[in-house]
Design an enzyme around this catalytic site. Structure first.
Site, short mmCIF file in Angstrom:
data_model
loop_
_atom_site.label_atom_id
_atom_site.label_comp_id
_atom_site.label_asym_id
_atom_site.label_seq_id
_atom_site.Cartn_x
_atom_site.Cartn_y
_atom_site.Cartn_z
N ALA A 183 0.84 -1.20 0.00
CA ALA A 183 0.00 0.00 0.00
C ALA A 183 0.87 1.25 0.00
CB ALA A 183 -0.94 0.00 1.21
N GLY A 184 1.87 1.23 -0.88
CA GLY A 184 2.64 2.44 -1.11
C GLY A 184 1.83 3.42 -1.94
N GLY A 230 -0.20 1.48 -4.77
CA GLY A 230 -1.25 0.66 -4.19
C GLY A 230 -2.38 1.48 -3.63
N LYS A 275 5.82 -1.24 -21.16
CA LYS A 275 5.94 -0.50 -19.89
C LYS A 275 7.37 -0.52 -19.39
CE LYS A 275 4.89 1.82 -16.27
NZ LYS A 275 4.14 1.31 -15.11
N SER A 309 9.68 6.09 -9.01
CA SER A 309 9.70 5.26 -7.81
C SER A 309 11.13 4.92 -7.41
CB SER A 309 8.90 3.97 -8.04
OG SER A 309 9.46 3.22 -9.11
#
Length: 309
Positions: free
Chosen positions: A8-9, A12, A186, A258
């Protein structure tokens, strides 16, 4: 649909929060107690463009007390993939699908080893996010598509159901028969900016102002494209410069990759699963990758410097 996010960064939370706002039954799993506590206490604060909102969504430190969901979305850092799915293996029910939306390549093989290949879908997303503080993120979801698919290229009912759930939440999502090509597309975008941003410490706006950085990025993407073609993958990106251009589309000047966010936090990056995957592919198919080898070495050196003494 019941959806569990492993990780859940920023990303997320951006996707999970958007799904929860639209009515999906979402649980965010994260190992950071202050982050989990803030979400459960105050809700998830999200800023997307000019819109600010607080979304009520469930968060937990682990999956110990969860019932099997319909979908597990894996968004932990690449080097935590195996430990994360092994810790959540008990919630993989008979009808649970497991899907990676992580950056880079190689996660699906790890997931398949733990839960079985028949449960695993692959996906890539162009949604972005930056974590500001516990329970607070900047999300980049508008017009950012997500592409998912079965590893065997079939268009399954479960993949269509997942895509429909994303679409219902305003997250553009399509099912592809060429998911490996999508993943490589990607990867080209990640290759173009991630390592260079981490090495130089530049946000997107500053990164794109330096011609020498642009030339290096295009060279790194060209190597990756050569490896993809040697492996038989069909790409939709035709020119290296296109990946460089696409990487910054719709993102603000101050947006950080990131990989740069990891460096600033003093943590290990995902360079092994991004530029490193190009290097490994080059070795396998006898394609030279000197630019990506150099970028990997530079990021590894920075990681070493940041290790606690």
């Amino acid at each position: 649909m019941r959806i569990c996010f492993l990780g859940a960064g920023a990303l997320g939370c951006a996707i999970g929060g958007t799904l929860a706002k639209a009515g999906s039954d979402v649980t965010l799993i994260d190992r950071n107690p202050p982050h989990v506590d803030a979400i459960n206490r105050d809700g998830l604060w999200m800023k997307d463009g000019e819109e600010e909102q607080v979304v009520r969504v469930r968060a937990a430190l682990n999956a110990d007390d969860l019932a099997p969901p319909d979908l597990i979305v894996v968004l932990v850092k690449s080097f935590h993939t195996r430990s994360a799915i092994e810790a959540a293996r008990h919630i993989v029910g008979p009808d649970t699908a497991v899907m990676s939306l992580q950056n880079g390549m190689g996660h699906e093989e790890i997931l398949a080893e733990v839960v079985g290949r028949d449960r695993v879908l692959a996906g890539k997303t162009y949604v972005g996010g930056v974590k500001l503080s516990p329970g607070r993120i900047i999300a980049g979801t508008r017009d950012k598509r997500t592409v998912i698919g079965e590893l065997d290229g079939t268009i399954s009912e479960r993949a269509k159901a997942i895509a429909a759930e994303f679409e219902r939440a305003g997250l553009p999502c399509e099912v592809s028969e060429n998911i490996m090509g999508v993943m490589w597309d990607k990867l080209l975008i990640n290759v173009s900016t991630g390592a260079l941003s981490a090495i130089t410490g530049q946000v997107y706006g500053a990164l794109y102002a330096v011609p020498e950085i642009e030339a290096t990025a295009i060279a790194a993407v060209a190597e990756a494209m050569a490896v993809a073609r040697a492996s038989g993958v069909t790409l939709s990106i035709k020119e290296p410069r296109d990946a460089w251009r696409m990487a910054a589309e719709g993102l603000p000047y101050e947006f950080k990759t990131s990989m740069l966010q990891s460096i600033e936090k003093g943590s290990v990056t995902e360079v092994d699963f991004i530029n490193g995957s190009v290097v490994r592919g080059g070795q396998k198919y006898n394609v030279p990758t000197p630019v990506n080898q150099t970028l990997v070495a530079a990021v590894k050196g920075i990681e070493r410097r940041l290790e606690p003494k």
